[in-house]
Design a protein around this motif. Structure first.
Motif, PDB file in Angstrom:
ATOM      1  N   UNK A 203       0.814  -1.229   0.000  1.00 29.34           N
ATOM      2  CA  UNK A 203       0.000   0.000   0.000  1.00 29.34           C
ATOM      3  C   UNK A 203       0.841   1.269   0.000  1.00 29.34           C
ATOM      4  N   UNK A 204       2.160   1.116   0.128  1.00 29.45           N
ATOM      5  CA  UNK A 204       2.993   2.318   0.267  1.00 29.45           C
ATOM      6  C   UNK A 204       3.706   2.581  -1.055  1.00 29.45           C
ATOM      7  N   UNK A 205       2.935   3.181  -1.972  1.00 26.87           N
ATOM      8  CA  UNK A 205       3.400   3.439  -3.341  1.00 26.87           C
ATOM      9  C   UNK A 205       3.057   4.885  -3.664  1.00 26.87           C
ATOM     10  N   UNK A 206       3.991   5.576  -4.338  1.00 30.34           N
ATOM     11  CA  UNK A 206       3.856   7.029  -4.486  1.00 30.34           C
ATOM     12  C   UNK A 206       3.661   7.494  -5.933  1.00 30.34           C
ATOM     13  N   UNK A 207       3.324   8.792  -6.043  1.00 27.10           N
ATOM     14  CA  UNK A 207       3.282   9.509  -7.318  1.00 27.10           C
ATOM     15  C   UNK A 207       2.339   8.844  -8.312  1.00 27.10           C
ATOM     16  N   UNK A 208       1.175   8.446  -7.820  1.00 27.95           N
ATOM     17  CA  UNK A 208       0.119   7.866  -8.662  1.00 27.95           C
ATOM     18  C   UNK A 208       0.509   6.573  -9.351  1.00 27.95           C
ATOM     19  N   UNK A 209       1.585   5.979  -8.911  1.00 26.35           N
ATOM     20  CA  UNK A 209       1.892   4.650  -9.427  1.00 26.35           C
ATOM     21  C   UNK A 209       1.014   3.662  -8.672  1.00 26.35           C
ATOM     22  N   UNK A 210       0.942   2.417  -9.145  1.00 20.48           N
ATOM     23  CA  UNK A 210       0.228   1.414  -8.368  1.00 20.48           C
ATOM     24  C   UNK A 210       1.077   0.162  -8.200  1.00 20.48           C
ATOM     25  N   UNK A 211       0.764  -0.553  -7.143  1.00 21.79           N
ATOM     26  CA  UNK A 211       1.511  -1.771  -6.851  1.00 21.79           C
ATOM     27  C   UNK A 211       1.108  -2.877  -7.817  1.00 21.79           C
ATOM     28  N   UNK A 212       2.090  -3.548  -8.399  1.00 21.57           N
ATOM     29  CA  UNK A 212       1.820  -4.698  -9.270  1.00 21.57           C
ATOM     30  C   UNK A 212       2.057  -5.966  -8.449  1.00 21.57           C
ATOM     31  N   UNK A 213       0.986  -6.718  -8.219  1.00 20.83           N
ATOM     32  CA  UNK A 213       1.100  -7.946  -7.421  1.00 20.83           C
ATOM     33  C   UNK A 213       1.212  -9.161  -8.341  1.00 20.83           C
ATOM     34  N   UNK A 214       1.931 -10.177  -7.880  1.00 19.57           N
ATOM     35  CA  UNK A 214       1.961 -11.435  -8.655  1.00 19.57           C
ATOM     36  C   UNK A 214       0.557 -12.036  -8.742  1.00 19.57           C
ATOM     37  N   UNK A 215      -0.304 -11.660  -7.781  1.00 23.25           N
ATOM     38  CA  UNK A 215      -1.647 -12.249  -7.756  1.00 23.25           C
ATOM     39  C   UNK A 215      -2.487 -11.793  -8.952  1.00 23.25           C
ATOM     40  N   UNK A 216      -2.083 -10.676  -9.576  1.00 22.21           N
ATOM     41  CA  UNK A 216      -2.833 -10.175 -10.746  1.00 22.21           C
ATOM     42  C   UNK A 216      -2.499 -10.948 -12.004  1.00 22.21           C
ATOM     43  N   UNK A 217      -1.413 -11.675 -11.964  1.00 25.46           N
ATOM     44  CA  UNK A 217      -0.962 -12.391 -13.155  1.00 25.46           C
ATOM     45  C   UNK A 217      -1.270 -13.885 -12.974  1.00 25.46           C
ATOM     46  N   UNK A 218      -2.291 -14.330 -13.694  1.00 33.14           N
ATOM     47  CA  UNK A 218      -2.812 -15.687 -13.462  1.00 33.14           C
ATOM     48  C   UNK A 218      -1.724 -16.751 -13.558  1.00 33.14           C
ATOM     49  N   UNK A 219      -0.896 -16.615 -14.581  1.00 36.44           N
ATOM     50  CA  UNK A 219       0.137 -17.622 -14.811  1.00 36.44           C
ATOM     51  C   UNK A 219       1.155 -17.639 -13.663  1.00 36.44           C
ATOM     52  N   UNK A 220       1.578 -16.454 -13.242  1.00 37.13           N
ATOM     53  CA  UNK A 220       2.583 -16.385 -12.174  1.00 37.13           C
ATOM     54  C   UNK A 220       1.973 -16.759 -10.818  1.00 37.13           C
ATOM     55  N   UNK A 221       0.728 -16.307 -10.593  1.00 42.52           N
ATOM     56  CA  UNK A 221       0.058 -16.602  -9.309  1.00 42.52           C
ATOM     57  C   UNK A 221      -0.021 -18.108  -9.081  1.00 42.52           C
ATOM     58  N   UNK A 222      -0.133 -18.870 -10.146  1.00 42.48           N
ATOM     59  CA  UNK A 222      -0.269 -20.331 -10.024  1.00 42.48           C
ATOM     60  C   UNK A 222       0.994 -20.980  -9.453  1.00 42.48           C
ATOM     61  N   UNK A 223       2.130 -20.259  -9.491  1.00 33.61           N
ATOM     62  CA  UNK A 223       3.369 -20.821  -8.938  1.00 33.61           C
ATOM     63  C   UNK A 223       3.953 -19.936  -7.826  1.00 33.61           C
TER      64      UNK A 223
END
Ligand code: PMP
Ligand code: GLN
Length: 382
Positions: A203-223
């Motif tokens: 949650x601690x991300x600045x300047x209107x950027x957003x956090x990219x989670x592995x959970x958003x990427x189906x292929x990567x989340x699976x591992x």
């Protein structure tokens, strides 16, 4: 009786303990170890008191209090567009540190390799070694501290069991983008390699950027094991409550380790966090702005100083180049700053297998404005 040879022969006391102790000994302003000098939200403390008095004082279920796991699953669905099964895929742990340890021991076997990117958080390497595995350290590329994709491709092989990533990144404040996450998925596709994604500063991300989670990427989340910490989000690092989200099969192995490690985590805190998550989602939604103000204040106050700082993109840490002030190595400089000038900081070389020549230290700006002002006043005199 002979003490057996150490499993961690190179390990001393962690830099966080060393610097906080030195800070206390010399009555310094402690901008070293990462923790806020302000309280968790009042209402959250009230919920803790409530659950202590209401009798939630015995063992929580091994995987965590169910209502908390349900709230975590809902939150993840809102933020990252995928809903883990709260019963089978979310496990509450005693801080992110425990989750990191359990994830490593769940999948890594003796003689295998685990890739970490330097500067790397100091608990990764020892946890890998305790699993009998070999840490492979790949330096991030300065000045932006990005992944060296060519080097990663060269180092991956059939023995690579795990890659550990951390974004927002401690200590550099760099971020992985969605493209980086997709790239990692592409690079790992041919290998039986898992991912441990340390997202404690999500949650601690600045300047209107957003956090990219592995959970958003189906292929990567699976591992992947994705690891989070309530300590960072709720200004309560001393509570040591975190969690791990991982697909069912990975969570089964994760829990096999967790149940014989800590077994479970403090019960009243789990109930209180469940209440607070549902009652006050704005707390985590506004956390980036809250810390961005502190980062901006610290950078502005430090502008006339001899330290050079590229604004941190996330976390509550700010790197600073001190080469205009001193030619001392960073450990010596950090000690000198603490002992002679009463400001404690963290040297960066300790997070490397092979430290570069850079003269960098880390400030923690999770502090009241008055603390940052007082610290900056001292630092401007150097
Ligand atoms: N990972 C990183 C990158 C951290 O900075 C921290 C902070 N201590 C942790 C893991 C551990 O978090 P916790 O205090 O919840 O164990
Ligand atoms: N994560 C905190 C930091 O980076 C410290 C945690 C610890 O003391 N082990 O400063």
């Amino acid at each position: 009786m002979q003490i057996p040879s150490s499993k961690l022969p190179g390990a001393g006391t962690t830099i966080f303990t060393v610097m906080s102790q030195l800070s206390e000994d010399y009555d310094a302003i402690n901008l070293s170890q990462g923790f806020p000098d302000f309280q968790p939200p009042e209402e959250l403390l009230d919920w803790v008191s409530h659950h202590l008095a209401a009798g939630h004082n015995q063992y929580a279920p091994m995987a965590g209090v169910l209502v908390l796991r349900e709230r975590i699953a809902e939150k993840i669905s809102e933020l990252y567009g995928t809903q883990p099964d709260p019963v089978e895929e979310v496990t509450v742990t005693s801080g992110a540190t425990e989750a990191l340890f359990c994830a490593i021991h769940a999948v890594v076997r003796s003689g295998e390799e685990v890739i970490v990117f330097d500067p790397s958080y100091d608990s990764y390497d020892p946890a890998i070694r305790l699993a009998g595995a070999v840490p492979i350290h790949i330096p991030l590329l300065p000045p932006q501290f990005e992944i060296d994709w060519d080097c990663l491709k060269q180092r991956l092989n059939e023995r690579t069991r795990l890659v550990i990533i951390n974004s927002p990144h401690n200590p550099t404040g760099s971020l992985l983008s969605c493209d980086d996450i997709q790239r990692l998925a592409n690079v790992l596709r041919p290998y039986d390699t898992f991912v441990l994604s340390d997202e404690v500063y999500e949650h601690i991300v600045f300047d209107e950027r957003r956090h990219a989670s592995v959970l958003e990427n189906e292929e990567l989340a699976a591992r992947s094991f994705a690891v989070f910490s309530f300590g960072k989000t709720y200004h309560a690092t001393g509570w040591k409550v975190g969690y791990c989200v991982a697909p069912r099969e990975l969570s089964v192995e994760f829990r096999r380790v967790h149940q014989f490690n800590t077994f479970t985590t403090t019960t009243p805190l789990q109930y209180a966090l469940a209440d607070y998550l549902i009652e006050r989602p704005e707390h985590y939604l506004e956390l980036g702005a809250f810390y961005e103000e502190k980062r901006n204040l610290f950078i502005e106050l430090m502008d006339p100083s001899g330290f050079e700082m590229k604004p941190s993109k996330g976390t509550y840490f700010q790197l600073a180049d001190y080469s205009k002030i001193s030619s001392q190595p960073d450990m010596e400089f950090a000690r000198w700053l603490t002992v002679e000038h009463r400001i404690a900081v963290i040297p960066i070389s300790v997070f490397y297998e092979k430290p570069p020549a850079a003269q960098l230290i880390r400030f923690c700006f999770a502090k009241e404005a008055a603390t940052l002002r007082e610290a900056a006043n001292c630092l401007l005199k150097l």
